[in-house]
Scaffold this active site. Structure first.
Site, mmCIF file in Angstrom:
data_model
loop_
_atom_site.group_PDB
_atom_site.id
_atom_site.type_symbol
_atom_site.label_atom_id
_atom_site.label_comp_id
_atom_site.label_asym_id
_atom_site.label_seq_id
_atom_site.Cartn_x
_atom_site.Cartn_y
_atom_site.Cartn_z
ATOM 1 N N HIS A 195 -20.714 -50.483 1.372
ATOM 2 C CA HIS A 195 -20.940 -51.551 2.352
ATOM 3 C C HIS A 195 -19.736 -52.458 2.496
ATOM 4 O O HIS A 195 -19.391 -52.907 3.583
ATOM 5 C CB HIS A 195 -22.134 -52.399 1.930
ATOM 6 N N ARG A 297 -20.125 -35.922 17.219
ATOM 7 C CA ARG A 297 -21.112 -35.560 16.184
ATOM 8 C C ARG A 297 -22.476 -35.496 16.866
ATOM 9 O O ARG A 297 -22.971 -36.526 17.346
ATOM 10 C CB ARG A 297 -21.134 -36.610 15.065
ATOM 11 N N ARG A 333 -19.041 -30.923 18.228
ATOM 12 C CA ARG A 333 -19.319 -30.223 16.976
ATOM 13 C C ARG A 333 -20.803 -29.857 16.956
ATOM 14 O O ARG A 333 -21.657 -30.723 17.165
ATOM 15 C CB ARG A 333 -19.013 -31.110 15.771
ATOM 16 N N GLU A 422 -13.003 -27.653 6.579
ATOM 17 C CA GLU A 422 -13.561 -28.626 5.641
ATOM 18 C C GLU A 422 -13.702 -28.053 4.237
ATOM 19 O O GLU A 422 -13.921 -28.787 3.284
ATOM 20 C CB GLU A 422 -14.957 -29.073 6.109
ATOM 21 N N ASN A 445 -12.698 -35.654 5.471
ATOM 22 C CA ASN A 445 -13.688 -36.256 4.551
ATOM 23 C C ASN A 445 -14.248 -35.174 3.642
ATOM 24 O O ASN A 445 -14.296 -35.320 2.420
ATOM 25 C CB ASN A 445 -14.836 -36.909 5.324
ATOM 26 N N ASP A 446 -14.681 -34.070 4.243
ATOM 27 C CA ASP A 446 -15.238 -32.996 3.424
ATOM 28 C C ASP A 446 -14.149 -32.185 2.746
ATOM 29 O O ASP A 446 -14.315 -31.759 1.607
ATOM 30 C CB ASP A 446 -16.142 -32.088 4.271
ATOM 31 N N ARG A 456 -18.090 -37.481 -1.871
ATOM 32 C CA ARG A 456 -17.488 -38.449 -0.956
ATOM 33 C C ARG A 456 -18.280 -39.749 -0.883
ATOM 34 O O ARG A 456 -17.781 -40.762 -0.412
ATOM 35 C CB ARG A 456 -17.320 -37.838 0.450
ATOM 36 N N CYS A 493 -9.799 -34.705 12.364
ATOM 37 C CA CYS A 493 -10.844 -35.601 12.886
ATOM 38 C C CYS A 493 -11.588 -36.344 11.786
ATOM 39 O O CYS A 493 -12.596 -36.978 12.030
ATOM 40 C CB CYS A 493 -11.827 -34.834 13.757
HETATM 41 C C1 PEP Z 1 -15.179 -34.582 7.910
HETATM 42 O O1 PEP Z 1 -15.783 -33.984 7.009
HETATM 43 O O2 PEP Z 1 -14.032 -35.031 7.780
HETATM 44 C C2 PEP Z 1 -15.829 -34.798 9.219
HETATM 45 C C3 PEP Z 1 -15.151 -35.271 10.236
HETATM 46 O O3 PEP Z 1 -17.155 -34.520 9.292
HETATM 47 P P1 PEP Z 1 -18.298 -35.522 8.750
HETATM 48 O O4 PEP Z 1 -17.620 -36.770 8.289
HETATM 49 O O5 PEP Z 1 -19.230 -35.748 9.889
HETATM 50 O O6 PEP Z 1 -18.896 -34.713 7.642
HETATM 51 MG MG MG Z 2 -17.642 -32.995 7.479
#
Ligand code: PEP
Ligand code: MG
Length: 563
Positions: A195, A297, A333, A422, A445-446, A456, A493
């Site tokens: 947060h 998304r 996506r 990912e 991120n993944d 994550r 992304c």
């Molecule tokens: C990612 O994994 O970087 C991504 C853009 O997808 P999400 O954050 O929706 O899992």
């Molecule tokens: Mg992802």
């Protein structure tokens, strides 16, 4: 994380930077009152009903106060305050407390014990639930203060600007902070998705999380926070600190004045795109500086419904997004259900490790109609918006046959087919994947989560879930190289694209587009406009020598002339 004494007076504490910016002010710690003893004498039987009523009054007052603040707050702040109020009214938590009071445990001790029990459950559930433990303990402290007849705990208030320091701030602490009074936030715990980070991003307050040795900074010490690199320094001469703050204000001015399209100082174009989730966010992106959408998304439409939305309903919703960019690119996506995005009718209810489970393309692999219906809807919406350049990609691809299968389904419908990168497996065999698709987009991120084997969502692993980790940067470089060799666009992304410094490195690696929250586009655009393409390439080369994320940042800054 480490601290270093540069000379007798200067102490530097390192953390993970979340919102860039420089600030200089006295430090003020959030004070949490010490908890009362965990056990206390039993209540006589005839006092227990009154004790339950006292607890109910205290919890209701806490919820009420949080909801009042939610009404006065904006967007995320309102959402998190409402969510925290919901915890104060949680029936399971109350049931546990009432049960204990009925056996004679006083309300304060019953509240403490029930909270710890729920904290354990939340931590066991992992992911987003684990992040809510700070919120629950915050509710506990508020209820206890009310039961003791004390004011609810809160953040320090001063008559001058301060740098706010704390363990991991609760949403109720951070919601509604004024940037003029709280010039930076630094926490010992937390992570990029806690947060503290979400609200700091929304309020534009420079922020560092996971600064483990922060206790070295005493109350009232003048500190220089550099949330571009992630340092809190005590003992910097005031004139030097003020010069750095003034320089940062000039950077902010540049960001405010920046207008797209994206390009480097020497005019090399850089496609800057937005991440969106529905029509309203797509329209906000179109009103801003993004050239198109790099990540749509599509989960939102599926999350709050018990059954699969019809093709017509889906087509209507996708069309809303396409029409926001009647002549631009929109990368859709397909459904990324599972793990942190459970979809009631599509995902498995119980998985021991949901992030490693049936998520992303694996869900639609089990239920191909979910995917074919979605592709039909995308194709239909695309026909109705012929000017929009629609690209479609699948999440969580980890085998070449999956990529081929997906690309075939897209092409049958006349859609351009891509995959998200990912999973490290997709990078290890990147050349084979890239040969069967029209484009790739790296979800950092993944990719970071799976490369570093670090959840994550964990508030304890910020240094691992950092896309500046050299291993992650190397995988991005391999993907960019393969894209260039095969003449296949390779974009980014994930959150990494929203980091202005990292954006320069990614472009230097050969990444062809960057997609991010639309609010992040001006800061990235402004930073790119200050550096040449050759400097970006030098930064990309330099980070390959780094041993850790801090060194990678430092080497990049040096190569870009920002050190
Ligand atoms: C990612 O994994 O970087 C991504 C853009 O997808 P999400 O954050 O929706 O899992
Ligand atoms: Mg992802």
């Amino acid at each position: 994380m480490s601290s270093e004494a540069i000379n007798q007076e200067q102490v530097v504490v390192h953390g993970t930077p979340v919102v860039a910016g420089i600030a200089y002010a006295p430090a003020a710690w959030t004070q949490r009152p010490p908890l009362p003893p965990a056990s206390a004498p039993d209540l006589p039987e005839d006092e227990r009903e009154a004790e339950i009523e006292a607890f109910d009054r205290a919890a209701a007052a806490v919820a009420e106060r949080l909801l009042q603040r939610a009404e006065a707050a904006e967007e995320h702040a309102a959402e998190v305050l409402t969510m925290t109020a919901g915890l104060a009214k949680d029936k399971g938590w109350r049931r546990e407390i009432v049960k204990a009071i009925k056996t004679g445990v006083p309300a304060i001790q019953a509240t403490m014990a029930a909270t710890e029990k729920f904290v354990l459950l939340f931590e066991k559930a992992g992911g987003l639930m684990a992040e809510r433990t700070t919120d629950l303990r915050d509710v506990r402290d508020r209820v206890i203060a009310r039961l003791q007849g004390n004011p609810e705990p809160g953040i320090p208030v001063r008559d001058h600007p301060i740098v706010l320091l704390g363990d991991d701030l609760s949403p109720a602490d951070t919601a509604g902070l004024d940037r003029n009074d709280y010039v930076a936030i630094v926490t010992q715990g937390g992570g990029p998705t806690s947060h503290t980070s979400i609200i700091a991003r929304q309020l534009g307050i420079p922020c560092i999380v996971a600064a483990r040795e922060l206790e070295l900074i005493p109350e009232g010490a003048e500190v220089l926070v550099d949330a571009s690199v992630g340092t809190v320094t005590m003992g910097v001469p005031a004139a030097e600190a003020e010069r750095l703050v003034a320089e940062d204000s000039a950077r902010l001015e540049l960001v405010r004045a920046w207008r797209g399209p994206g390009q480097t100082q020497d005019g090399v174009p850089v496609q800057l795109l937005a991440n969106v989730q529905d029509g309203p966010t797509a329209r906000t992106a179109a009103d801003g500086q993004a050239e198109g959408i790099g990540l749509f998304r599509t989960e939102l439409l599926f999350l709050d419904t018990a059954t699969e939305p019809s093709v017509a309903e889906q087509a209507g919703s996708y069309g809303e997004v396409f029409s926001a960019f009647p002549e631009g690119k929109v990368v859709v996506r397909t459904l990324d259900a599972g793990s942190d995005k459970p979809v009631p009718f599509a995902t498995l209810a119980e998985e021991a490790n949901p992030a490693l489970g049936v998520r992303g393309i694996r869900v639609t692999g089990h239920n191909p109609e979910l995917l074919t219906h979605q592709l039909d809807a995308i194709a239909e919406a695309s026909k109705k918006n012929p000017g929009t350049d629609v690209w479609v990609m699948a999440p969580m691809i980890s085998t070449v046959p999956e990529a081929k299968w997906f690309a075939g389904l897209c092409r049958e419908r006349g859609l351009k087919a891509g995959i998200m990168i990912e999973v490290p497996a997709a990078v290890i065999l990147i050349d084979r994947f890239i040969e069967v698709v029209d484009f790739v987009s790296i979800g950092t991120n993944d990719l970071t989560q799976y490369t570093m084997a670090a959840d994550r969502m964990s508030p304890h692993l910020a240094e691992y879930t950092d896309p500046w980790q050299p291993a992650v940067l190397e995988l991005i470089q391999w993907t960019a190289d393969s894209g260039r060799q095969h003449d296949v666009p390779a974009g980014v992304c994930g959150e990494a694209a929203a980091d202005p410094l990292l954006a320069c490195v990614l472009i230097g690696m050969g990444i062809t587009s960057l997609s991010m929250a639309s609010s992040a586009v001006p800061a990235v655009g402004a930073q790119l406009s200050q550096v040449t393409f050759a400097q970006c390439q030098a930064a990309a080369e330099a980070v390959r020598e780094a041993e850790d994320s801090g060194q990678a940042r430092a080497l990049a800054r040096q190569a870009l002339g920002l050190a």
